[in-house]
Structure formats: structure tokens, C-alpha cells
Design an enzyme around this catalytic site. Structure first.
Site, PDB file in Angstrom:
ATOM      1  N   LYS A 188     -12.958  -4.856  11.240  1.00 50.19           N
ATOM      2  CA  LYS A 188     -13.592  -3.867  10.357  1.00 50.19           C
ATOM      3  C   LYS A 188     -15.038  -3.625  10.767  1.00 50.19           C
ATOM      4  O   LYS A 188     -15.518  -2.487  10.776  1.00 50.19           O
ATOM      5  CB  LYS A 188     -13.496  -4.338   8.905  1.00 50.19           C
ATOM      6  N   LYS A 215      -6.553  -1.373  10.524  1.00 53.31           N
ATOM      7  CA  LYS A 215      -7.808  -1.704  11.231  1.00 53.31           C
ATOM      8  C   LYS A 215      -7.566  -2.266  12.620  1.00 53.31           C
ATOM      9  O   LYS A 215      -8.397  -2.113  13.508  1.00 53.31           O
ATOM     10  CB  LYS A 215      -8.663  -2.679  10.417  1.00 53.31           C
ATOM     11  N   GLY A 222     -11.277  -1.206   1.591  1.00 51.65           N
ATOM     12  CA  GLY A 222     -10.466  -0.645   0.502  1.00 51.65           C
ATOM     13  C   GLY A 222     -10.988   0.667  -0.041  1.00 51.65           C
ATOM     14  O   GLY A 222     -11.085   1.656   0.695  1.00 51.65           O
ATOM     15  N   GLY A 225      -1.343  -9.693  -3.190  1.00 50.02           N
ATOM     16  CA  GLY A 225      -1.198  -8.634  -2.181  1.00 50.02           C
ATOM     17  C   GLY A 225      -2.485  -8.325  -1.441  1.00 50.02           C
ATOM     18  O   GLY A 225      -2.600  -7.267  -0.826  1.00 50.02           O
ATOM     19  N   VAL A 258     -11.148   0.055   6.317  1.00 50.58           N
ATOM     20  CA  VAL A 258     -12.317  -0.806   6.059  1.00 50.58           C
ATOM     21  C   VAL A 258     -12.692  -0.759   4.578  1.00 50.58           C
ATOM     22  O   VAL A 258     -12.925   0.322   4.030  1.00 50.58           O
ATOM     23  CB  VAL A 258     -13.554  -0.351   6.877  1.00 50.58           C
ATOM     24  N   GLU A 306     -10.031   5.869   6.401  1.00 47.02           N
ATOM     25  CA  GLU A 306     -10.936   5.312   5.380  1.00 47.02           C
ATOM     26  C   GLU A 306     -10.426   3.967   4.860  1.00 47.02           C
ATOM     27  O   GLU A 306     -11.209   3.030   4.634  1.00 47.02           O
ATOM     28  CB  GLU A 306     -11.050   6.310   4.211  1.00 47.02           C
ATOM     29  N   VAL A 342       0.835  -1.209   0.000  1.00 41.82           N
ATOM     30  CA  VAL A 342       0.000   0.000   0.000  1.00 41.82           C
ATOM     31  C   VAL A 342       0.870   1.259   0.000  1.00 41.82           C
ATOM     32  O   VAL A 342       0.606   2.218  -0.741  1.00 41.82           O
ATOM     33  CB  VAL A 342      -0.971   0.001   1.204  1.00 41.82           C
ATOM     34  N   ASP A 385      -9.945 -10.275  10.901  1.00 45.21           N
ATOM     35  CA  ASP A 385      -9.835  -9.023  10.140  1.00 45.21           C
ATOM     36  C   ASP A 385     -11.231  -8.441   9.875  1.00 45.21           C
ATOM     37  O   ASP A 385     -11.467  -7.238  10.029  1.00 45.21           O
ATOM     38  CB  ASP A 385      -9.096  -9.327   8.828  1.00 45.21           C
TER      39      ASP A 385
HETATM   40  N1  HSE Z   1      -6.294  -8.617   4.086  1.00 42.65           N
HETATM   41  C1  HSE Z   1      -7.278  -7.613   3.876  1.00 42.65           C
HETATM   42  C2  HSE Z   1      -8.361  -8.175   2.957  1.00 42.65           C
HETATM   43  C3  HSE Z   1      -6.650  -6.403   3.263  1.00 42.65           C
HETATM   44  O1  HSE Z   1      -8.107  -9.203   2.324  1.00 42.65           O
HETATM   45  O2  HSE Z   1      -9.444  -7.611   2.883  1.00 42.65           O
HETATM   46  C4  HSE Z   1      -7.566  -5.212   3.193  1.00 42.65           C
HETATM   47  O3  HSE Z   1      -7.984  -4.814   4.466  1.00 42.65           O
END
Ligand code: HSE
Length: 409
Positions: free
Chosen positions: A197, A97, A126, A179, A124, A121, A13, A193
């Protein structure tokens, strides 16, 4: 006025952001002053000639920097860097996050106290501007429900596995190569994750504070090929959903869930994310876009930098802990998949007293899938009782698998 930017981290990023700043920074009034990287011996072709590369401390202490962009990831080190930057009265933008869901209340309060911007921003979904929408743009209405696909890696894996084109491990590897995945992909596939979020979004839309540990969370790592086949046979697809329902006690849940194949979330594939919100006056709204990867995430960071340069105001929020319902009170119709045959009489006898009523029973067309039962609306507690009641002899091989069904919004 030009906003002078220091960037912490030059990975997927960070590299994308530096590329965007090189292309469009001047036009947007943003100038890259300094970059911090962990390994300073590695050549960094993406950093323009003349921009110094150094340590996190050098960026934070640089008086010629107005805003620090934190893209180093992880929790403790990143949190400390954000705090220090705010204490030095620098605005902060982050995609982190883990930090925002764990320390957001405190960092928002600190930023307000020192009167600088703190924006996240990119933490959460992208490139979807869902943080801004929930924090400021929907302030005229009340969000009563939210259905989200918030993890690009999980959605990519589930899409590939449901289409039968890839196995779980191969799909995860491809998500890593693209990525999308976290440095430790367990965070993605365990649902952690997504829970972070969802906690950020629920904190914004409810006005109360919701820590990610309080979100009932199930990941995608134990979904079998037979589960995908069962969903397909019934006209559904499995998605890792982040769910919120307003009530006297707020309900929050992250779990693999069946959605109609032709619904908006059902049609959201690959690394795309979707957020559907139901408001009390304006009804449903849908936001859809790429939720992971270099440019979708870097663009969300750029959006925040532009908003800070514009001096965008924020709506202030209270942060009392939210009162949550117990995970067992979640109600839905459910799919129970039993890996064996069962007669109607035996099913009725076993489910008696569990509080679960059957709306459809069928033997799958695939022998390995077993028997499929669609239930009437029932609570998660009642479904757990039904799973126990339907487990015979060898629990490891006969316990039914349960998925809640989320009807089309
Ligand atoms: N690993 C996270 C995903 C990256 O796959 O959504 C973006 O937050």
C-alpha cells in the site's frame, strides 16, 4: 447513461459491493450485469435473481459490460484478468494492492492507451479516498512526508494487545472472523500488505515508481507483551507505521514504531486506518476511517464506479524508478529495551563509538520488561551497532529490542 458492471469475485468485498449495487445502483446509474465466482455450485443469495453467475472469461467477454470490477484477489490470475479486460477496452476497478503495487505502471499505461478508466481506491486504506487525494486533489502542492496506518488487521491486533485485553493469536483470529485479514494473514502481520500500500501511495505522490520489495519492512509478529508494557510506561503506543520522507533520496519504511498515545495515529484504534500527509504549502492534513472490512472496502469500489461513470479525468504520471535512501540512514529517536539491568557506567562504555547518545535511562516498573533507554536522534545503522554493543553472553536472550519513535505530526 447507465454503466454496466461485471463483478469478478463474490467474497467479503464482492458480496458487499453486490449488496450496495442492489440498494443504490439504479440511483447512481450503475447496473449489475454478471458475476464470476470460483465455485459455481454454491448458492449465492446476495446475487439478485436474473443476474447470471459464471466464469471470469464470461464476464470479460460480455459485450454488454462496460466496467469489470476485480475482487478475486491474489496476483497472477487477477493481473491476467485485469489485462484482458483492459485489452477488450473495458474500464477496470480493483481492490487488489498486490496487482497495483506490482503492475500499476504498466496497467495505468495500458488503460491510458485504450482510453478507459483504471481505478483502485479500495486497494489502499479501505474507505479513505487517499488514492484520489494523492493522485488528483493535492496536485497543486508537494507532499514531503507521509505517516500512515494502512493495515486494519495489524492495527486491530496491536490495539487489542496494547490494551491487554487479548493475546496476539486471539486478536488475529478475531480480525480474521471480522473479514479484515488477508486469505493468508502472513501478508498482514509480516508488513508485506502495508509495504504494497505504501508503494502505491509513494508512486502517486512522488511521480516515480516504487516497487514494494524496495520498502524496508518489519512486521508485528515478534512484538512481545513486554514491548507494549514498555511503550505504555513511557506514554507511547506501538503502531505499524508506513512512512515516507522526501529528500535527494526518498525514504520509505514500514516498521512497528512508538507514537505518543495522544497523537492522531496513537488514537487510531481497531481496524481504523489513518494517513497524515505534510505538504510544502498547506502543511499537515489527516485522513481517518475504516481501512478494512466488507462495507468500507466495497464503498471505495462503489466510489470508483461512480467516478468512472462521471468520466473523471486522471492526472498522468511519469514512472521512472524512484531513487531511495538506504534503510540504515533512517533517523529518529529510539527506544532500546534491554531485558536486564545495566549501570550508567557500563551503558556509557558499551555505547562509546556507536554514534548513539542517551537522553533517558530507567528501570521499568515491571521486572520482566528490563531497562528502558530513550536515545537522541540516531540512524538505524547506529542503533544496530548499539544493539550489538549491548548484547552480552547469550545473544538470544540479551539483545536489546529497538523501536524508532515518531513524534507527533
Ligand atoms: N488485510 C487488509 C487489512 C485488508 O487488514 O488492512 C484491507 O486492505
Amino acid at each position: 447513461m447507465t454503466l454496466r458492471v461485471g463483478v469478478l469475485g463474490c467474497g467479503v468485498v464482492g458480496g458487499g459491493l453486490i449488496e450496495l449495487l442492489s440498494q443504490r445502483g439504479e440511483q447512481l446509474g450503475l447496473s449489475l450485469q454478471r458475476v464470476a465466482v470460483r465455485d459455481q455450485t454454491r448458492p449465492r443469495r446476495e446475487v439478485p435473481h436474473g443476474v447470471p453467475i459464471g466464469t471470469v472469461e464470461e464476464v470479460i467477454r460480455d459485450d454488454a459490460i462496460d466496467v469489470v470490477v476485480e475482487l478475486i484477489g491474489g496476483l497472477d490470475h487477477a493481473y491476467a484478468a485485469i489485462r484482458q479486460a483492459l485489452e477488450r477496452k473495458k474500464a477496470v476497478v480493483t481492490a487488489n494492492k498486490a496487482v497495483v503495487s506490482a503492475h500499476g505502471d504498466e496497467l495505468r499505461a495500458l488503460a491510458a492507451h485504450v482510453q478507459v478508466g483504471f481505478r483502485y481506491e479500495a486497494s489502499v486504506a479501505g474507505c479513505l479516498p487517499i488514492v484520489e487525494i494523492l493522485e488528483n486533489d493535492l496536485i497543486f502542492d508537494r507532499v514531503d512526508r507521509l505517516i500512515g496506518i494502512l493495515n486494519g488487521t495489524c492495527n486491530f491486533i496491536l490495539s487489542r494487545c496494547s490494551q491487554g485485553s487479548l493475546q496476539y493469536a486471539e486478536a488475529l483470529r478475531e480480525a480474521q472472523l471480522n473479514g479484515f485479514a488477508e486469505a493468508d494473514p502472513t501478508l498482514d502481520v509480516s508488513g508485506a500488505d502495508t509495504a504494497q500500500k505504501l508503494a502505491i501511495l509513494v508512486t502517486l505522490l512522488s511521480g516515480g515508481s516504487c516497487a514494494p520489495e524496495r520498502v524496508s519492512t518489519t512486521g508485528i509478529d515478534s512484538i512481545a507483551k513486554e514491548d507494549h508494557l514498555a511503550a505504555e510506561e513511557l506514554g507511547y503506543v506501538i503502531k505499524l507505521l508506513a512512512l515516507y520522507r522526501r529528500g535527494d533520496r526518498h525514504q520509505v519504511r514500514v516498521a512497528p514504531t512508538l507514537v505518543p498515545k495522544s497523537s492522531a495515529v496513537g488514537l487510531t484504534v481497531e481496524e481504523y486506518n489513518a494517513v497524515e500527509v505534510e505538504c510544502s504549502h498547506i502543511g499537515w492534513q489527516l485522513y481517518l476511517g475504516k481501512g478494512a472490512g466488507r462495507m468500507p472496502t466495497a464503498s471505495a469500489v462503489l466510489h470508483d464506479l461512480v467516478r468512472i461513470r462521471e468520466g473523471a479525468a486522471r492526472v498522468s504520471r511519469s514512472n521512472a524508478p524512484l531513487t531511495l535512501a538506504s534503510p540504515g540512514s533512517w533517523t529518529a529517536p529510539w527506544l532500546l529495551r534491554i531485558p536486564r539491568e545495566i549501570s550508567v557506567a557500563s551503558l556509557g562504555a558499551r555505547l562509546a563509538g556507536t554514534g548513539v547518545d542517551v537522553s533517558e535511562l530507567r528501570r521499568s516498573k515491571h521486572d520482566s520488561v528490563g531497562t528502558l533507554i530513550l536515545t537522541q536522534e540516531a540512524s538505524a545503522d547506529a542503533i544496530a551497532k548499539a544493539q550489538d554493543a549491548l548484547t552480552v553472553d547469550n545473544p538470544a536472550s540479551s539483545r536489546p529490542v529497538a523501536f524508532a519513535v515518531e513524534p507527533e505530526a
